[in-house]
Design a protein around this motif. Structure first.
Motif, PDB file in Angstrom:
ATOM      1  N   PRO A  65      -2.441   5.626  21.454  1.00  0.00           N
ATOM      2  CA  PRO A  65      -3.712   5.694  20.729  1.00  0.00           C
ATOM      3  C   PRO A  65      -3.542   5.191  19.292  1.00  0.00           C
ATOM      4  N   VAL A  66      -4.617   4.672  18.744  1.00  0.00           N
ATOM      5  CA  VAL A  66      -4.623   4.151  17.372  1.00  0.00           C
ATOM      6  C   VAL A  66      -4.816   5.309  16.394  1.00  0.00           C
ATOM      7  N   MET A  67      -4.053   5.295  15.307  1.00  0.00           N
ATOM      8  CA  MET A  67      -4.218   6.312  14.264  1.00  0.00           C
ATOM      9  C   MET A  67      -5.602   6.165  13.627  1.00  0.00           C
ATOM     10  N   PRO A  68      -6.287   7.283  13.404  1.00  0.00           N
ATOM     11  CA  PRO A  68      -7.611   7.217  12.779  1.00  0.00           C
ATOM     12  C   PRO A  68      -7.583   6.458  11.446  1.00  0.00           C
ATOM     13  N   ASP A  69      -8.556   5.600  11.261  1.00  0.00           N
ATOM     14  CA  ASP A  69      -8.800   4.830  10.042  1.00  0.00           C
ATOM     15  C   ASP A  69      -7.789   3.721   9.777  1.00  0.00           C
ATOM     16  N   SER A  70      -6.753   3.595  10.604  1.00  0.00           N
ATOM     17  CA  SER A  70      -5.734   2.570  10.340  1.00  0.00           C
ATOM     18  C   SER A  70      -6.307   1.156  10.436  1.00  0.00           C
ATOM     19  N   GLN A  71      -7.186   0.908  11.381  1.00  0.00           N
ATOM     20  CA  GLN A  71      -7.729  -0.440  11.553  1.00  0.00           C
ATOM     21  C   GLN A  71      -8.501  -0.898  10.312  1.00  0.00           C
ATOM     22  N   GLU A  72      -9.370  -0.035   9.818  1.00  0.00           N
ATOM     23  CA  GLU A  72     -10.189  -0.398   8.661  1.00  0.00           C
ATOM     24  C   GLU A  72      -9.347  -0.518   7.392  1.00  0.00           C
ATOM     25  N   VAL A  73      -8.424   0.420   7.194  1.00  0.00           N
ATOM     26  CA  VAL A  73      -7.620   0.404   5.971  1.00  0.00           C
ATOM     27  C   VAL A  73      -6.683  -0.800   5.959  1.00  0.00           C
ATOM     28  N   ILE A  74      -6.041  -1.090   7.082  1.00  0.00           N
ATOM     29  CA  ILE A  74      -5.141  -2.245   7.122  1.00  0.00           C
ATOM     30  C   ILE A  74      -5.917  -3.535   6.911  1.00  0.00           C
ATOM     31  N   LYS A  75      -7.093  -3.640   7.484  1.00  0.00           N
ATOM     32  CA  LYS A  75      -7.916  -4.851   7.256  1.00  0.00           C
ATOM     33  C   LYS A  75      -8.239  -4.988   5.770  1.00  0.00           C
ATOM     34  N   SER A  76      -8.575  -3.904   5.117  1.00  0.00           N
ATOM     35  CA  SER A  76      -8.861  -3.947   3.672  1.00  0.00           C
ATOM     36  C   SER A  76      -7.610  -4.266   2.863  1.00  0.00           C
ATOM     37  N   LEU A  77      -6.475  -3.730   3.275  1.00  0.00           N
ATOM     38  CA  LEU A  77      -5.217  -4.068   2.586  1.00  0.00           C
ATOM     39  C   LEU A  77      -4.939  -5.560   2.678  1.00  0.00           C
ATOM     40  N   MET A  78      -5.234  -6.148   3.828  1.00  0.00           N
ATOM     41  CA  MET A  78      -4.985  -7.582   4.026  1.00  0.00           C
ATOM     42  C   MET A  78      -5.875  -8.455   3.148  1.00  0.00           C
ATOM     43  N   ASP A  79      -7.023  -7.927   2.734  1.00  0.00           N
ATOM     44  CA  ASP A  79      -7.909  -8.683   1.841  1.00  0.00           C
ATOM     45  C   ASP A  79      -7.304  -8.838   0.452  1.00  0.00           C
ATOM     46  N   LYS A  80      -6.427  -7.906   0.069  1.00  0.00           N
ATOM     47  CA  LYS A  80      -5.882  -7.890  -1.291  1.00  0.00           C
ATOM     48  C   LYS A  80      -4.377  -8.125  -1.350  1.00  0.00           C
ATOM     49  N   HIS A  81      -3.688  -7.969  -0.219  1.00  0.00           N
ATOM     50  CA  HIS A  81      -2.231  -8.001  -0.220  1.00  0.00           C
ATOM     51  C   HIS A  81      -1.704  -8.793   0.970  1.00  0.00           C
ATOM     52  N   GLU A  82      -0.420  -9.090   0.913  1.00  0.00           N
ATOM     53  CA  GLU A  82       0.274  -9.711   2.028  1.00  0.00           C
ATOM     54  C   GLU A  82       0.849  -8.570   2.882  1.00  0.00           C
ATOM     55  N   TRP A 164      -4.399   7.704   6.880  1.00  0.00           N
ATOM     56  CA  TRP A 164      -4.789   6.385   6.369  1.00  0.00           C
ATOM     57  C   TRP A 164      -5.784   6.460   5.217  1.00  0.00           C
ATOM     58  N   GLN A 165      -6.543   7.541   5.113  1.00  0.00           N
ATOM     59  CA  GLN A 165      -7.414   7.704   3.952  1.00  0.00           C
ATOM     60  C   GLN A 165      -6.569   7.840   2.684  1.00  0.00           C
ATOM     61  N   GLU A 166      -5.455   8.542   2.771  1.00  0.00           N
ATOM     62  CA  GLU A 166      -4.564   8.665   1.609  1.00  0.00           C
ATOM     63  C   GLU A 166      -3.903   7.327   1.272  1.00  0.00           C
ATOM     64  N   VAL A 167      -3.636   6.507   2.278  1.00  0.00           N
ATOM     65  CA  VAL A 167      -3.122   5.152   2.022  1.00  0.00           C
ATOM     66  C   VAL A 167      -4.186   4.353   1.267  1.00  0.00           C
ATOM     67  N   ALA A 168      -5.439   4.458   1.706  1.00  0.00           N
ATOM     68  CA  ALA A 168      -6.539   3.751   1.032  1.00  0.00           C
ATOM     69  C   ALA A 168      -6.647   4.187  -0.425  1.00  0.00           C
ATOM     70  N   GLU A 169      -6.533   5.483  -0.671  1.00  0.00           N
ATOM     71  CA  GLU A 169      -6.589   6.004  -2.042  1.00  0.00           C
ATOM     72  C   GLU A 169      -5.400   5.503  -2.867  1.00  0.00           C
ATOM     73  N   TYR A 170      -4.217   5.520  -2.283  1.00  0.00           N
ATOM     74  CA  TYR A 170      -3.007   5.083  -2.985  1.00  0.00           C
ATOM     75  C   TYR A 170      -3.140   3.636  -3.463  1.00  0.00           C
ATOM     76  N   PHE A 171      -3.690   2.771  -2.598  1.00  0.00           N
ATOM     77  CA  PHE A 171      -3.840   1.358  -2.940  1.00  0.00           C
ATOM     78  C   PHE A 171      -5.192   1.050  -3.576  1.00  0.00           C
ATOM     79  N   GLN A 172      -5.935   2.090  -3.912  1.00  0.00           N
ATOM     80  CA  GLN A 172      -7.218   1.973  -4.608  1.00  0.00           C
ATOM     81  C   GLN A 172      -8.169   1.006  -3.914  1.00  0.00           C
TER      82      GLN A 172
END
Length: 179
Positions: A65-82, A164-172
Motif C-alpha cells: 500500500p502507498v503511504m498516505p500523502d506521499s504521492q502529493e508531497v513527492i510530486k510537490s517536492l519534484m516541482d522545486k527539487h531534484e 508525509w505531512q511533516e515532510v511537506a512542512e520540513y521542506f516548506q
C-alpha cells in the motif's frame, strides 16, 4: 535546487501495514503497529521470522500500500527539487521489477532516470535522504531525515519525520499540502 534521495519501503510504501495484513491472513491473528515498536524490521510478530518469509514471495513488493500523502508531497517536492527514489533492492531480486512496476502505477510522474535500485546506499550523494533505516542514514553525508517506522522508534540520532505531512512542512511546501 536541492537533491533529495527518498527510500521506498516504509517511507513511500507501507511495508509494515502489508506485513500485518499478510500475517493476519495466514495466521488469523491481528497484530497492531504499536506492538511492533522497538522490534527489528519484520520482528515482533507472534511467530518470529514469519513475516521475513513474505518479502521473498513473488508479488510482495508489487502489492504494497502507498503511504498516505506521499504521492502529493513527492510530486510537490519534484516541482522545486531534484528527487531520486533510492532503494536497496538488490538484496531481494524478486523486488526489482515489482518496485519499478509499483512506482509506475502509483508515481507515474517519476522518470526511470530518477530511480536508483542498489545494494548499499553508501554510494548515494544528495543534500537530503529520507529513510527509515539507521544503516542507510549513518554514512550519508547530507541532511538525514528518519521516517518513523516501528523498528526505528527508539532511535534519537536523526531529525525525525513521522509522516508525509511533516515532510511537506520540513521542506516548506505549499500550505494546501499541510492538513
Amino acid at each position: 535546487m536541492a537533491r533529495i534521495a527518498i527510500d521506498m519501503d516504509n517511507v513511500m510504501a507501507d511495508l509494515t501495514a502489508h506485513m500485518i495484513h499478510l500475517y493476519e491472513q495466514k495466521h488469523g491473528v491481528r497484530v497492531t503497529r504499536e506492538s511492533l515498536n522497538g522490534h527489528p524490521d519484520g520482528g515482533g510478530f507472534p511467530i518470529e521470522g514469519e513475516t521475513l518469509k513474505f518479502i521473498h514471495e513473488e508479488g510482495f513488493f508489487r502489492s504494497l500500500p502507498v503511504m498516505p500523502d506521499s504521492q502529493e508531497v513527492i510530486k510537490s517536492l519534484m516541482d522545486k527539487h531534484e528527487v531520486f527514489i533510492v532503494s536497496a533492492a538488490t538484496e531481494f531480486p524478486l523486488s526489482l521489477k515489482e518496485k519499478i512496476d509499483w512506482l509506475g502505477e502509483h508515481f507515474p510522474y517519476i522518470s526511470w532516470r530518477n530511480v536508483v535500485l542498489c545494494g548499499s546506499k553508501t554510494i548515494i550523494e544528495a543534500d537530503y535522504m529520507i529513510d527509515d533505516h539507521d544503516k542507510n542514514l549513518r554514512y550519508f553525508k547530507g541532511e538525514r531525515l528518519l521516517f518513523t517506522a516501528p523498528h526505528n522508534i527508539l532511535l534519537n540520532d536523526y531529525k525525525r519525520v513521522n509522516n508525509w505531512q511533516e515532510v511537506a512542512e520540513y521542506f516548506q511546501l505549499t500550505p494546501a499540502l499541510v492538513k
